[in-house]
Design an enzyme around this catalytic site. Structure first.
Site, PDB file in Angstrom:
ATOM      1  CD  GLN A 240     -24.007 -60.896 -55.386  1.00  0.00           C
ATOM      2  OE1 GLN A 240     -25.024 -61.310 -55.871  1.00  0.00           O
ATOM      3  NE2 GLN A 240     -23.490 -61.443 -54.281  1.00  0.00           N
TER       4      GLN A 240
ATOM      5  CG  MET B 142     -17.069 -74.642 -50.894  1.00  0.00           C
ATOM      6  SD  MET B 142     -16.933 -74.554 -49.109  1.00  0.00           S
ATOM      7  CE  MET B 142     -15.620 -75.759 -48.877  1.00  0.00           C
TER       8      MET B 142
ATOM      9  CG  HIS C  95     -22.772 -68.712 -47.315  1.00  0.00           C
ATOM     10  ND1 HIS C  95     -23.155 -69.892 -47.919  1.00  0.00           N
ATOM     11  CD2 HIS C  95     -23.207 -67.717 -48.118  1.00  0.00           C
ATOM     12  CE1 HIS C  95     -23.799 -69.613 -49.030  1.00  0.00           C
ATOM     13  NE2 HIS C  95     -23.838 -68.316 -49.189  1.00  0.00           N
TER      14      HIS C  95
ATOM     15  CG  HIS D 150     -21.155 -72.769 -49.148  1.00  0.00           C
ATOM     16  ND1 HIS D 150     -20.158 -71.821 -49.086  1.00  0.00           N
ATOM     17  CD2 HIS D 150     -21.974 -72.379 -50.154  1.00  0.00           C
ATOM     18  CE1 HIS D 150     -20.344 -70.922 -50.031  1.00  0.00           C
ATOM     19  NE2 HIS D 150     -21.451 -71.223 -50.688  1.00  0.00           N
TER      20      HIS D 150
ATOM     21  NE  ARG E 272     -28.562 -71.075 -58.715  1.00  0.00           N
ATOM     22  CZ  ARG E 272     -28.624 -69.754 -58.515  1.00  0.00           C
ATOM     23  NH1 ARG E 272     -27.526 -69.078 -58.271  1.00  0.00           N
ATOM     24  NH2 ARG E 272     -29.774 -69.126 -58.573  1.00  0.00           N
TER      25      ARG E 272
ATOM     26  N   GLY F 283     -29.164 -68.221 -48.057  1.00  0.00           N
ATOM     27  CA  GLY F 283     -29.293 -69.445 -47.270  1.00  0.00           C
ATOM     28  C   GLY F 283     -28.578 -70.625 -47.902  1.00  0.00           C
ATOM     29  CE1 TYR F 284     -29.688 -77.112 -48.319  1.00  0.00           C
ATOM     30  CE2 TYR F 284     -27.758 -77.214 -49.731  1.00  0.00           C
ATOM     31  CZ  TYR F 284     -28.745 -77.845 -49.011  1.00  0.00           C
ATOM     32  OH  TYR F 284     -28.781 -79.207 -48.948  1.00  0.00           O
TER      33      TYR F 284
HETATM   34  O1  PAF Z   1     -24.967 -63.626 -53.302  1.00  0.00           O
HETATM   35  C1  PAF Z   1     -26.124 -63.865 -52.892  1.00  0.00           C
HETATM   36  O2  PAF Z   1     -26.369 -64.847 -52.200  1.00  0.00           O
HETATM   37  C2  PAF Z   1     -27.254 -62.910 -53.255  1.00  0.00           C
HETATM   38  O3  PAF Z   1     -27.125 -62.427 -54.540  1.00  0.00           O
HETATM   39  C3  PAF Z   1     -27.420 -61.773 -52.237  1.00  0.00           C
HETATM   40  C4  PAF Z   1     -26.214 -60.845 -52.214  1.00  0.00           C
HETATM   41  C5  PAF Z   1     -27.659 -62.329 -50.851  1.00  0.00           C
HETATM   42  C6  PAF Z   1     -28.642 -60.916 -52.621  1.00  0.00           C
HETATM   43  O4  PAF Z   1     -29.807 -61.681 -52.634  1.00  0.00           O
END
Ligand code: PAF
Length: 288
Positions: free
Chosen positions: A159, A190, A43, A40, A193, A37-38
């Site tokens: 990740q 972006m 996303h 930008h 946080r 969420g939140y």
């Molecule tokens: O990148 C993120 O926002 C998180 O790590 C994810 C992939 C949604 C898992 O909670």
């Protein structure tokens, strides 16, 4: 249903499965954009990418407690579901899945997905439990939804590599699509946080991007010594008094191993604290 956007906001796993199943029965494809969420523009670019190729784009909005350690910002992580829903709709999403924590974890989970080794380096050295929380929730979201494609930003590069490996090791029937980092005009990547940066700290936050560019310049200028390139990055970070670096690394873009001699596709990665914001960034460099 969000009344402003008419976008369905689903909280229950069973309802989500029914909605997705209806699309699949008609032969439609489903894309997942997992988020905390939140949102930008970064996303939104993932949502738009999915919307361009999938019949239904699902945006999950879930601040996953499993990936935060004691003392981290789980409680204060910024949340605004109405705004997230509007931004998802504007980018082309078909629905938002926003489960409460009790829906995702009705009982304390005793099952966890671990991508060994990759979870313990770089970010994992600073946040040892973080990636197990990420892979567990992403595996769970993929299992709930069964999307054909799932979209992740390169901003969280480690990740992305870990999720690709999890999907390969577990033969999960999903294509992981990595999408480029979105940046502010001054280069700051972006991130939700970034809201933690005070007005006084905000200009200092560009140091991550500037340091990565110095690293890239060193490689492009002919350096094949990872230590030399890391030193070029670290020197830029050290010149910013508001930044406390956590790590600087030059790694192979696929394995995240640090090569003895730079060759092939590389990734430069940095992490630093500025005030109460902990920021990460990275940059790809080709080296032949
Ligand atoms: O990148 C993120 O926002 C998180 O790590 C994810 C992939 C949604 C898992 O909670």
């Amino acid at each position: 249903m969000n009344t402003a956007t008419q976008l369905p906001v689903i909280e229950r796993v069973s309802e989500l499965r029914a909605a997705v199943e209806a699309v699949r029965r008609r032969g439609g494809s489903v894309g997942l954009v997992p988020t905390m969420g939140y949102l930008h523009e970064g996303h939104q670019s993932l949502v738009a990418r999915s919307a361009a190729g999938d019949d239904l784009t699902v945006v999950s909005v879930f601040v996953n407690p499993l990936q935060f350690a004691e003392g981290e910002d789980y409680g204060t992580y910024p949340r605004d579901l109405d705004r997230d829903t509007e931004m998802s709709a504007a980018a082309g999403a078909g629905l938002v899945f926003a489960p409460p924590a009790e829906e995702m974890y009705p009982q304390t989970p005793i099952t966890s997905v671990t991508v060994k080794g990759l979870n313990a380096m770089l970010e994992g050295q600073i946040r040892p439990t973080h990636f197990d929380g990420v892979t567990t929730v992403v595996a769970k979201l993929l299992s709930i939804l069964g999307p054909g494609r799932a979209y992740f930003g390169e901003k969280d590069y480690q990740q992305l590599v870990i999720i690709r490996r999890m999907v390969a090791d577990l033969c999960l029937p999903v294509e992981v699509v990595g999408c480029p980092t979105f940046r502010e005009p001054d280069g700051l990547a972006m991130s939700s946080r970034n809201v933690y940066l005070s007005t006084g700290e905000r200009p200092a936050a560009t140091v991550l991007w500037r340091s990565l560019q110095a690293g890239r310049d060193a490689v492009v200028g002919g350096s094949r010594d990872p230590g030399e390139v890391e030193a070029a990055i670290a020197a830029v970070l050290a010149a910013e008094p508001k930044a406390s670096p956590d790590y600087v690394a030059v790694v192979d873009a696929t394995t995240l191993d640090r090569p003895d001699v730079l060759a092939g596709e590389l990734r430069l990665l940095v992490a630093a604290r500025i005030g109460r914001a902990r920021l990460i960034d990275n940059l790809g460099v080709s080296c032949d």
